[in-house]
Design a protein around this motif. Structure first.
Motif, PDB file in Angstrom:
ATOM      1  N   ILE A  98       0.846  -1.197  -0.010  1.00 17.32           N
ATOM      2  CA  ILE A  98       0.006   0.048  -0.037  1.00 17.32           C
ATOM      3  C   ILE A  98       0.890   1.113   0.231  1.00 17.32           C
ATOM      4  CG2 ILE A  98      -1.588   1.212   1.247  1.00 17.32           C
ATOM      5  CD1 ILE A  98      -2.652  -1.232   2.424  1.00 17.32           C
ATOM      6  N   LEU A 102       0.821   4.070  -2.858  1.00 17.63           N
ATOM      7  CA  LEU A 102       0.582   5.331  -2.720  1.00 17.63           C
ATOM      8  C   LEU A 102       1.857   6.458  -2.819  1.00 17.63           C
ATOM      9  CD1 LEU A 102      -1.065   5.337   0.526  1.00 17.63           C
ATOM     10  CD2 LEU A 102      -2.140   5.483  -1.573  1.00 17.63           C
ATOM     11  N   ALA A 106       0.115   5.890  -7.453  1.00 22.20           N
ATOM     12  CA  ALA A 106      -1.325   6.204  -7.268  1.00 22.20           C
ATOM     13  C   ALA A 106      -1.490   7.728  -7.801  1.00 22.20           C
ATOM     14  CB  ALA A 106      -1.703   6.036  -5.715  1.00 22.20           C
ATOM     15  N   LEU A 110      -5.948  10.121  -5.656  1.00 18.63           N
ATOM     16  CA  LEU A 110      -6.330   8.856  -4.938  1.00 18.63           C
ATOM     17  C   LEU A 110      -5.277   8.618  -3.739  1.00 18.63           C
ATOM     18  CD1 LEU A 110      -7.879   6.282  -5.041  1.00 18.63           C
ATOM     19  CD2 LEU A 110      -6.055   5.249  -6.655  1.00 18.63           C
ATOM     20  N   VAL A 114      -6.817   7.926  -0.103  1.00 13.30           N
ATOM     21  CA  VAL A 114      -6.442   6.558   0.594  1.00 13.30           C
ATOM     22  C   VAL A 114      -5.585   6.812   1.697  1.00 13.30           C
ATOM     23  CG1 VAL A 114      -5.301   4.222   0.330  1.00 13.30           C
ATOM     24  CG2 VAL A 114      -6.444   5.196  -1.384  1.00 13.30           C
ATOM     25  N   ALA A 117      -8.098   7.883   4.581  1.00 12.39           N
ATOM     26  CA  ALA A 117      -8.722   6.772   5.135  1.00 12.39           C
ATOM     27  C   ALA A 117      -7.860   5.788   5.965  1.00 12.39           C
ATOM     28  CB  ALA A 117      -9.164   5.867   4.103  1.00 12.39           C
ATOM     29  N   ILE A 118      -6.404   5.835   5.796  1.00 11.29           N
ATOM     30  CA  ILE A 118      -5.713   4.915   6.663  1.00 11.29           C
ATOM     31  C   ILE A 118      -5.190   5.624   7.952  1.00 11.29           C
ATOM     32  CG2 ILE A 118      -3.268   4.120   6.772  1.00 11.29           C
ATOM     33  CD1 ILE A 118      -3.231   3.621   3.926  1.00 11.29           C
ATOM     34  N   THR A 184       1.949   1.318   7.579  1.00  9.88           N
ATOM     35  CA  THR A 184       1.539   1.880   6.264  1.00  9.88           C
ATOM     36  C   THR A 184       2.229   3.376   6.190  1.00  9.88           C
ATOM     37  OG1 THR A 184      -0.245   0.380   5.715  1.00  9.88           O
ATOM     38  CG2 THR A 184      -0.037   2.416   4.320  1.00  9.88           C
TER      39      THR A 184
END
Length: 316
Positions: A98, A102, A106, A110, A114, A117-118, A184
């Motif tokens: 991930i 990113l 990405a 996006l 993301v 959200a993480i 992450t």
């Protein structure tokens, strides 16, 4: 003509602030050492009855019976290590993929969505994870995942037994979801710090995106990634509420990941209020001492690994 003493007051103030900053930072660092040593001393003092009663047998005994006043830490240590290992096996590769996506692939919109959200996932309290795990994820595991694993890998001892939903495997997966955002986020920040000129040079030499990612981005940030992994490991090994909800909370060892078990943290959360006898309470404190020592050993190993890695890469 410039006066002879011009700048002296400024340098005097700078030296004064430097001295003040040095003492403040030294005091803060010393406070950390004092707090850690204070916690260790309190744990040893609280566990003195159990240490005197059971000695080293406490570490390898499976018996945990408050009625007969027999206490052993082996099942709790086993559950802590197994659930943490499951979490790390799932979370580390997923987090790195991930983070690389990113950072390298990405689109900015996006990546921002993301990434947000993480970070939101990291902010969810552990008790919410535990409740979700018990009421939503455990039934899903018992109805779909564990029967499937039983059919596919039923010949292995890890996937044998009734699919109850709760157990060591469910606890490990919940832990993985909890530490995933930490690994992450830190890994993403580490990969983002790779100087663009280094990657552009690799692209200029004809490297593919895969080669730049593997040989430049990952290699440049490997020490930070290892640090992120050990940050997640430290979080997983001491997690309490989420594990307590889904691990089953029984003092026994089983080779099946479907079976219920316990961890040191879940045992402390479940039994501390029930410990009325002095030896019972002291045994629980000794469990906390064991968890403290395990964490300290892991951190020491992490620092040693990072030091050796730095030497191999020529950073030291």
């Amino acid at each position: 003509m410039i006066p002879k003493n011009t700048g002296e007051p400024g340098r005097w103030r700078q030296r004064r602030f430097d001295s003040l900053f040095r003492w403040v930072s030294l005091t803060c660092a010393a406070c950390i050492i004092v707090i850690v040593m204070g916690v260790l001393a309190e744990l040893i003092y609280g566990a003195r009855l159990s240490i005197a009663e059971t000695g080293i047998r406490f570490l390898y005994s499976l018996k945990w019976n408050p009625v007969t006043q027999q206490f052993g830490a082996l099942s709790s240590v086993f559950g802590t290590l197994v659930s943490t290992a499951i979490a790390m096996v799932i979370a580390v590769p997923l987090a790195l993929v991930i983070a690389l996506f990113l950072t390298e692939l990405a689109p900015p919109v996006l990546a921002t969505a993301v990434g947000g959200a993480i970070e939101l996932l990291a902010a969810i309290p552990s008790i919410i994870f535990g409740m979700w795990g018990l009421f939503v994820f455990a039934p899903f595991m018992s109805e779909y995942v564990q029967p499937f694993l039983g059919r596919v890998g039923g010949s292995l001892p890890f996937f044998q037994g009734p699919p109850m939903g709760i157990g060591m495997l469910t606890a490990g997966i919940i832990l993985a979801l909890m530490i995933l955002p930490f690994i992450t986020t830190v890994s993403r920040e580490v990969f983002a710090m790779v100087p663009p000129v280094v990657k552009e040079s690799a692209y200029g030499l004809g490297s593919t995106t895969w080669e730049v990612t593997g040989k430049v981005t990952v290699r440049y940030g490997i020490q930070g990634v290892v640090g992120a992994c050990f940050l997640g490991l430290g979080r997983a090994i001491g997690e309490t509420m989420a594990v307590t909800f889904v691990i089953g909370n029984t003092h026994r060892i089983s080779s099946s990941l479907f079976a219920a078990g316990n961890s040191i943290a879940s045992t402390l959360a479940n039994e501390f209020t029930e410990a009325t006898a002095d030896i019972y309470l002291s045994s629980l404190v000794e469990l906390g001492l064991v968890l403290f020592l395990i964490t300290a050993l892991i951190q020491a190993a992490a620092q040693f690994w990072l030091w050796r890695m730095g030497r191999r890469m020529g950073d030291v």
